[in-house]
Design an enzyme around this catalytic site. Sequence first.
Site, PDB file in Angstrom:
ATOM      1  N   ARG A  76     -13.728 -56.857  17.575  1.00 44.66           N
ATOM      2  CA  ARG A  76     -14.129 -56.732  18.994  1.00 44.66           C
ATOM      3  C   ARG A  76     -15.019 -57.938  19.327  1.00 44.66           C
ATOM      4  NH1 ARG A  76     -11.642 -54.712  22.551  1.00 44.66           N
ATOM      5  NH2 ARG A  76     -11.557 -52.615  21.593  1.00 44.66           N
ATOM      6  N   GLN A 100      -0.923 -52.240  20.014  1.00 43.74           N
ATOM      7  CA  GLN A 100      -1.341 -52.995  21.214  1.00 43.74           C
ATOM      8  C   GLN A 100      -1.738 -54.404  20.792  1.00 43.74           C
ATOM      9  OE1 GLN A 100      -2.988 -51.823  24.767  1.00 43.74           O
ATOM     10  NE2 GLN A 100      -5.029 -52.674  24.386  1.00 43.74           N
ATOM     11  N   ARG A 105      -3.553 -60.161  15.012  1.00 38.98           N
ATOM     12  CA  ARG A 105      -5.017 -60.035  14.960  1.00 38.98           C
ATOM     13  C   ARG A 105      -5.495 -59.049  13.885  1.00 38.98           C
ATOM     14  NH1 ARG A 105      -6.970 -56.452  20.214  1.00 38.98           N
ATOM     15  NH2 ARG A 105      -5.624 -54.646  19.835  1.00 38.98           N
ATOM     16  N   HIS A 188      -7.331 -64.261  22.764  1.00 36.31           N
ATOM     17  CA  HIS A 188      -8.132 -63.278  23.507  1.00 36.31           C
ATOM     18  C   HIS A 188      -9.624 -63.623  23.402  1.00 36.31           C
ATOM     19  CE1 HIS A 188      -9.440 -59.359  24.981  1.00 36.31           C
ATOM     20  NE2 HIS A 188      -8.198 -59.002  25.169  1.00 36.31           N
ATOM     21  N   ASP A 233      -9.631 -57.053  35.338  1.00 40.61           N
ATOM     22  CA  ASP A 233      -8.564 -57.219  34.345  1.00 40.61           C
ATOM     23  C   ASP A 233      -7.378 -57.848  35.070  1.00 40.61           C
ATOM     24  OD1 ASP A 233      -7.191 -54.981  31.771  1.00 40.61           O
ATOM     25  OD2 ASP A 233      -6.909 -57.129  32.188  1.00 40.61           O
ATOM     26  N   GLU A 294      -8.698 -65.794  28.680  1.00 38.64           N
ATOM     27  CA  GLU A 294      -7.672 -65.707  27.637  1.00 38.64           C
ATOM     28  C   GLU A 294      -6.424 -66.515  28.024  1.00 38.64           C
ATOM     29  OE1 GLU A 294      -6.909 -61.531  27.442  1.00 38.64           O
ATOM     30  OE2 GLU A 294      -9.028 -61.028  27.675  1.00 38.64           O
TER      31      GLU A 294
HETATM   32  O1  TA6 Z   1      -6.823 -58.897  27.772  1.00 35.32           O
HETATM   33  C1  TA6 Z   1      -7.296 -57.807  28.506  1.00 35.32           C
HETATM   34  C2  TA6 Z   1      -6.809 -56.528  27.846  1.00 35.32           C
HETATM   35  O2  TA6 Z   1      -5.400 -56.475  27.827  1.00 35.32           O
HETATM   36  C3  TA6 Z   1      -7.419 -55.326  28.586  1.00 35.32           C
HETATM   37  O3  TA6 Z   1      -6.449 -54.623  29.329  1.00 35.32           O
HETATM   38  C4  TA6 Z   1      -8.028 -54.503  27.455  1.00 35.32           C
HETATM   39  O4  TA6 Z   1      -7.073 -53.601  26.915  1.00 35.32           O
HETATM   40  C5  TA6 Z   1      -8.400 -55.608  26.479  1.00 35.32           C
HETATM   41  O5  TA6 Z   1      -7.257 -56.472  26.487  1.00 35.32           O
HETATM   42  C6  TA6 Z   1      -8.829 -55.162  25.102  1.00 35.32           C
HETATM   43  O6  TA6 Z   1      -7.737 -54.652  24.393  1.00 35.32           O
HETATM   44  P1  TA6 Z   1      -8.037 -54.093  22.890  1.00 35.32           P
HETATM   45  O7  TA6 Z   1      -6.705 -53.670  22.354  1.00 35.32           O
HETATM   46  O8  TA6 Z   1      -8.638 -55.235  22.120  1.00 35.32           O
HETATM   47  O9  TA6 Z   1      -9.034 -52.982  23.057  1.00 35.32           O
END
Ligand code: TA6
Length: 320
Positions: A76, A100, A105, A188, A233, A294
């Site tokens: 994070r 996701q 990563r 990111h 966002d 990003e």
């Molecule tokens: O890049 C922005 C995003 O896609 C947000 O929608 C939020 O989900 C963020 O990434 C963090 O995602 P994560 O999977 O690291 O919690």
Amino acid sequence: MVDRANKPSAIPVSPTLPSPHVFCTADNSRVVASLPSGESVEVLLHGATVVSWKCAETENLFVSEKAVLDGSKPVRGGIPLVFPVFGPPPSSGPLASLPQHGFARSSRWEFLDRSSSESSTLTSAATDNSVKLDFGLSSSNMSPEALRAWPHKFSLIYSVTLSKNSLETMMLVRNESDVSFEFQMLMHTYLRVKDIGQVAISGLNGSSYIDKVKSASKETQSQSELAITSETDRVYTGLTPHKPIVVLEAGNPRFEVTRDNLEDLVVWNPWIEKAAGMSDFAPRDAYKQMICIEAGAVNGWQKLEPGDTFEGVSSIKSVL
Ligand code: TA6
């Protein structure tokens, strides 16, 4: 081991001139590089995540105090790498079981090499105030579940170049198979700021964006500067190549982000509620000290034919 064509020469070390210092930590968890002028960068092999970038002893990146750094989940903060999918995977089809933001990563990368900057002569390399670190990930060192979710032969080479006032990150994707595949990628990046209330982002006026806070509505930015006053966002798409995006603090430039072959850019701040909903986001009001800028290729999919490569570069200049 990810092979690397035209492997750059190692940095020749001059016995008399200061040169960049690079080492792996004793626990083999991260690579640390520093320049004679004091700048430094730290890269976790977990996710090839940059977790620190300092200029003049000032930390430029935000990493949550509760970030998990043991390899059990994505970091994070810092610069997590998004590949082969941005955001939640498609709800059905072959990619549906990807995590996701994909697996890059949360995979263990290899440290491939430290290489000289563009100039390769002894004296210039030794006095060059820059160092380039290369990391590799390929289908051959993927977890079985990741391979099931994305069964393509690929290799990634991720280069992190530390210079006096800038950090450049470059991702090279190669299709090692005999069939084409499609992917998305993004860096990111969590930039550290003193107070989000004093931050504005310029360079996006007139740009189209998808507003994920407004049910992915398609919008066009009218303001010359974007202030962050609530959850933000936004996925800006089709940006002018090489046009700097500037993060201002109290009206003064703090970061300049430029891109090469990455036409999209996400601006994200979770604000109060979303920050409170993330167990690894701390302290609670840390949303005031970060802004994600990003650079990526996330609007649609990049198609790569067998043997072809895709290279995307993000460069951040720190203005202190
Ligand atoms: O890049 C922005 C995003 O896609 C947000 O929608 C939020 O989900 C963020 O990434 C963090 O995602 P994560 O999977 O690291 O919690």
